[in-house]
Enzyme design. Structure first.
Site, short mmCIF file in Angstrom:
data_model
loop_
_atom_site.label_atom_id
_atom_site.label_comp_id
_atom_site.label_asym_id
_atom_site.label_seq_id
_atom_site.Cartn_x
_atom_site.Cartn_y
_atom_site.Cartn_z
N ARG A 12 0.84 -1.20 0.00
CA ARG A 12 0.00 0.00 0.00
C ARG A 12 0.88 1.25 0.00
O ARG A 12 2.10 1.18 0.12
CB ARG A 12 -0.91 0.02 1.22
N SER A 131 11.23 11.12 5.89
CA SER A 131 10.12 12.08 5.98
C SER A 131 10.68 13.47 6.20
O SER A 131 11.75 13.62 6.81
CB SER A 131 9.19 11.71 7.14
N TYR A 144 8.03 9.86 15.93
CA TYR A 144 8.13 9.55 14.50
C TYR A 144 9.22 10.39 13.85
O TYR A 144 10.06 9.87 13.11
CB TYR A 144 6.79 9.81 13.84
#
Length: 238
Positions: A12, A131, A144
């Protein structure tokens, strides 16, 4: 002979988009999922690609999987999790879960993929999906964000250790339209999206296109770099 790409977390999101883009570009694809899901099986059938299932912390299954693979030219690490909590609300188990997947898990995969990468071709590649929060954090994402900062640093360190035969880079997406990001939307995040210079979040294939460039033979002199793909989120508009 077509090059082979192993993509973790490819059932995904960004991983799936990378798999589809790589297939369209003529690569041999090896998919991966944490478990044997309907989505993973469906994608495998659609792309006519093999797949392996393992938890990135299960060293025995990781070793066993890579022993079955004869050739990998490119490893893309897209598996990752995000637990969106403020610092004071984070539990010890939250920190461990995030780091076990986003850092220790990726390290495990790289470690046991290396023997296959080293024997596959003259120059192989590793691309880690980080990220923008690893560069500039945000409220509610400290665990995170710090894990992604560590991943960016890991990328640089591995580029030094594995040069010149293995090129290692990371891609840092900003806001991307995935199932994972949809679960973290809030009024604060909606305001942040409005501050993006391009005034929208990214499509998964826009991230995949950058990953595919780093995978390609056109990328021969970039290593140890973190490529930010955030639509100008990190740039303050006047």
């Amino acid at each position: 002979m077509s090059k082979t790409i192993f993509i973790t977390g490819s059932s995904r999101g960004i991983g799936e988009a990378c798999a589809r883009a790589a297939k369209d570009a003529g690569y041999n694809i090896i998919l991966h999922g944490k478990k044997k899901s309907k989505k993973l099986i469906s994608l495998s059938n659609e792309l006519k690609s093999k797949y392996y299932t393992f938890n990135v912390n299960d060293i025995y299954k990781i070793k066993s999987s890579f022993k079955q693979i004869k050739k990998i030219d490119i490893l893309v690490n897209s598996a990752g999790i995000n637990i969106s909590k403020t610092f004071l609300n984070l539990k010890d188990r939250d920190w461990k879960e995030i780091y076990n997947t986003n850092i220790f898990g990726i390290s495990n995969v790289i470690k046991y993929a290396l023997p296959v990468l080293k024997k596959s071709s003259k120059q192989t590649k590793i691309i880690n999906i980080a990220s923008v929060k690893g560069t500039y954090s945000a409220v509610g994402h400290v665990a995170y964000a710090s894990s992604k900062a560590a991943l960016i640093n890991l990328t640089t360190g591995l580029a030094k250790e594995l040069s010149p035969n293995i090129i290692v880079n990371s891609v840092s997406p900003g806001f991307v339209n995935t199932d994972m990001t949809k679960k973290t939307y809030s009024n604060r995040i909606q305001k942040q999206i409005k501050s993006i210079l391009l005034r929208r979040i990214a499509k998964t294939d826009e991230i995949a296109n950058v990953v595919l460039f780093l995978c390609s033979d056109k990328c021969t002199y970039i290593t140890g770099q973190n490529i930010i793909v955030d639509g100008g989120f990190g740039i303050k508009s006047e």
